[in-house]
Design a protein around this motif. Structure first.
Motif, PDB file in Angstrom:
ATOM      1  N   ARG A   1       0.903   4.175  -2.841  1.00 39.51           N
ATOM      2  CA  ARG A   1       0.694   5.600  -2.550  1.00 39.51           C
ATOM      3  C   ARG A   1       1.866   6.428  -3.055  1.00 39.51           C
ATOM      4  NH1 ARG A   1      -1.263   3.367   2.290  1.00 39.51           N
ATOM      5  NH2 ARG A   1       0.698   3.791   3.333  1.00 39.51           N
TER       6      ARG A   1
ATOM      7  N   ASP B   1       0.831  -1.214   0.000  1.00 38.33           N
ATOM      8  CA  ASP B   1       0.000   0.000   0.000  1.00 38.33           C
ATOM      9  C   ASP B   1       0.861   1.258   0.000  1.00 38.33           C
ATOM     10  OD1 ASP B   1      -2.280  -1.543  -0.008  1.00 38.33           O
ATOM     11  OD2 ASP B   1      -2.611  -1.375   2.162  1.00 38.33           O
ATOM     12  N   GLU B   2       1.961   1.221   0.751  1.00 36.05           N
ATOM     13  CA  GLU B   2       2.861   2.376   0.794  1.00 36.05           C
ATOM     14  C   GLU B   2       3.451   2.643  -0.590  1.00 36.05           C
ATOM     15  OE1 GLU B   2       7.027   3.623   2.919  1.00 36.05           O
ATOM     16  OE2 GLU B   2       5.644   2.372   4.055  1.00 36.05           O
TER      17      GLU B   2
ATOM     18  N   LYS C   1       4.976   6.528  -2.056  1.00 37.19           N
ATOM     19  CA  LYS C   1       5.998   6.989  -1.131  1.00 37.19           C
ATOM     20  C   LYS C   1       7.269   6.240  -1.477  1.00 37.19           C
ATOM     21  CE  LYS C   1       2.911   8.118   2.615  1.00 37.19           C
ATOM     22  NZ  LYS C   1       2.487   7.821   3.959  1.00 37.19           N
TER      23      LYS C   1
END
Length: 130
Positions: free
Chosen positions: A109, A105-106, A111
């Motif tokens: 996103r 998920d990171e 990042k």
């Protein structure tokens, strides 16, 4: 025909990293993932900085479901090109396959995925990435 041309060059002993990369791509497009994996790896032996080969190798490992080798290859690309979308998408998928949904998920996103990697991932990417 491209495969034959690259093989001829390589058999002459005049092959370069780019020739191995070209053959790997031809093999990949023919569906020969094992052959492509081998040629991408040889390309990286000759030119460790060949990002397209590292990216392609990571994607081939992911397709072969060899996630423990896909991960360091993809992270190796991001060490040089942190925002490379061609590496971020398969990296998120690899994390998902490894059961690391939070890390996936990171990455999704967008990042920087290496900011919070456990130390063993950094060691793995340095010791096993071809």
């Amino acid at each position: 025909q491209a495969e034959e041309a690259y093989r001829s060059i390589l058999m002459s002993g005049q092959g370069t990293a780019e020739d191995h990369f070209g053959l790997a791509e031809a093999l990949y497009h023919q569906g020969d993932l094992a052959g492509a994996r081998e040629r991408f790896a040889v390309c990286l032996e000759l030119d460790e900085g060949h990002l397209d080969a590292r990216l392609s190798l990571g994607c081939v490992y992911a397709e072969l479901r060899v996630f423990d080798l896909a991960l360091p290859a993809l992270l190796g690309v991001l060490d040089t090109e942190p925002d490379c979308p061609d590496a971020l998408v398969p990296l998120a998928d690899v994390y998902e396959q490894l059961g690391q949904s939070d890390q996936a998920d990171e990455v999704r996103r967008h990042k920087t995925p290496t900011e919070r990697l456990p130390a063993y991932h950094l060691t793995l990417s340095q010791s096993q990435a071809p």
